[in-house]
Enzyme design. Sequence first.
Site, PDB file in Angstrom:
ATOM      1  N   ASP A   4       0.618  -1.301   0.015  1.00 19.52           N
ATOM      2  CA  ASP A   4       0.030   0.079   0.223  1.00 19.52           C
ATOM      3  C   ASP A   4       0.949   1.103  -0.199  1.00 19.52           C
ATOM      4  O   ASP A   4       1.947   1.393   0.556  1.00 19.52           O
ATOM      5  CB  ASP A   4      -0.575   0.206   1.186  1.00 19.52           C
ATOM      6  CG  ASP A   4      -1.758   1.398   1.358  1.00 19.52           C
ATOM      7  OD1 ASP A   4      -2.479   1.416   0.862  1.00 19.52           O
ATOM      8  OD2 ASP A   4      -1.375   1.772   2.483  1.00 19.52           O
ATOM      9  N   ASP A   6      -0.579   4.862   0.537  1.00 21.35           N
ATOM     10  CA  ASP A   6      -0.475   6.141   2.144  1.00 21.35           C
ATOM     11  C   ASP A   6      -0.353   5.451   3.046  1.00 21.35           C
ATOM     12  O   ASP A   6      -1.475   5.006   3.385  1.00 21.35           O
ATOM     13  CB  ASP A   6      -1.938   6.939   1.648  1.00 21.35           C
ATOM     14  CG  ASP A   6      -1.820   7.430   0.520  1.00 21.35           C
ATOM     15  OD1 ASP A   6      -0.982   8.471   0.638  1.00 21.35           O
ATOM     16  OD2 ASP A   6      -2.613   7.528  -0.671  1.00 21.35           O
ATOM     17  N   THR A 105      -2.899   0.849  -4.261  1.00 24.60           N
ATOM     18  CA  THR A 105      -2.668   2.097  -3.579  1.00 24.60           C
ATOM     19  C   THR A 105      -4.460   2.445  -4.202  1.00 24.60           C
ATOM     20  O   THR A 105      -4.734   2.189  -5.042  1.00 24.60           O
ATOM     21  CB  THR A 105      -2.094   3.400  -3.603  1.00 24.60           C
ATOM     22  OG1 THR A 105      -2.537   4.102  -3.152  1.00 24.60           O
ATOM     23  CG2 THR A 105      -2.567   3.024  -5.246  1.00 24.60           C
ATOM     24  N   SER A 106      -5.362   3.446  -2.791  1.00 24.37           N
ATOM     25  CA  SER A 106      -6.697   3.633  -3.527  1.00 24.37           C
ATOM     26  C   SER A 106      -6.484   5.267  -4.594  1.00 24.37           C
ATOM     27  O   SER A 106      -7.869   5.616  -4.639  1.00 24.37           O
ATOM     28  CB  SER A 106      -7.094   3.685  -1.843  1.00 24.37           C
ATOM     29  OG  SER A 106      -8.127   2.683  -1.454  1.00 24.37           O
ATOM     30  N   LYS A 137     -11.009  -1.040  -3.165  1.00 23.82           N
ATOM     31  CA  LYS A 137     -11.022  -1.395  -1.258  1.00 23.82           C
ATOM     32  C   LYS A 137     -11.898  -0.872  -0.729  1.00 23.82           C
ATOM     33  O   LYS A 137     -11.726   0.326  -0.560  1.00 23.82           O
ATOM     34  CB  LYS A 137      -9.098  -1.235  -1.144  1.00 23.82           C
ATOM     35  CG  LYS A 137      -7.399  -1.397  -1.376  1.00 23.82           C
ATOM     36  CD  LYS A 137      -6.830  -0.863  -0.393  1.00 23.82           C
ATOM     37  CE  LYS A 137      -6.041  -0.718  -1.340  1.00 23.82           C
ATOM     38  NZ  LYS A 137      -4.646  -0.330  -0.577  1.00 23.82           N
ATOM     39  N   ASP A 162      -2.036  -0.067   5.504  1.00 20.66           N
ATOM     40  CA  ASP A 162      -1.902   0.362   7.412  1.00 20.66           C
ATOM     41  C   ASP A 162      -3.200   0.304   8.177  1.00 20.66           C
ATOM     42  O   ASP A 162      -3.602   0.638   9.093  1.00 20.66           O
ATOM     43  CB  ASP A 162      -1.324   1.955   7.230  1.00 20.66           C
ATOM     44  CG  ASP A 162      -1.847   2.451   6.721  1.00 20.66           C
ATOM     45  OD1 ASP A 162      -3.089   3.521   6.565  1.00 20.66           O
ATOM     46  OD2 ASP A 162      -2.778   2.596   5.345  1.00 20.66           O
TER      47      ASP A 162
END
Length: 217
Positions: A4, A6, A105-106, A137, A162
């Site tokens: 991931d 961020d 990543t989003s 996600k 995270d």
Amino acid sequence: MLFDMDGTLVDSEKLWDVALQELARDYGGELSIAARRSIVGTSMADSMRILHDDLGQPERDPELSAAWINTRILELFRTGLQWRPGALALLRAVRAADIPTALVTSSGRPLVEIALDTLGRDSFDAVVCGDEVVAAKPHPEPYLTAARLLGVPIGRCVAIEDSPTGVASALAAGAAVLAVPVEALPVMAGVRQLESLTGADLELLAALLVNRASATD
């Protein structure tokens, strides 16, 4: 390896805090702590819905709010991103071992392109962005897509996350999961939690795969 971005590799959640609070204040309110926590790891559409609902302004156009956030966060990312503790060392160790690696990543592609100036464009064999999948996600699609692009069975992948949303996505996909939460996560079966990636190494990652295989036998 599936990373991931961020809050996992880079300490960008603080920059998102700035942008989200600036927008909330522009709308005449303050984003609550609970709403901010709910936003972590979600798609932009879900983030704007949470923000609007938290402010008691559900009628606001999520596309306009998202455009404002995207413009502001691009400005903030350009000022420079800070690595999370231990993240750079682990990423370098993974790459030195020639382990196939993806960023999952989003965040949208324009933002990720700026982040890659810090992360390194040769650090990943594949990049899956939030605006490049049908279901973001916590749906498993982002992680399943990354494993497919790498040509590695998802059961042989370790995902590092995270947020509760990201952890749920990786678990649903079938990856072994290492969590380094910025905020506290509940204890979950199949998830190893660390305070940070400091000291995390290839031996730990291998052990996570062994444990996952044992649990599914």
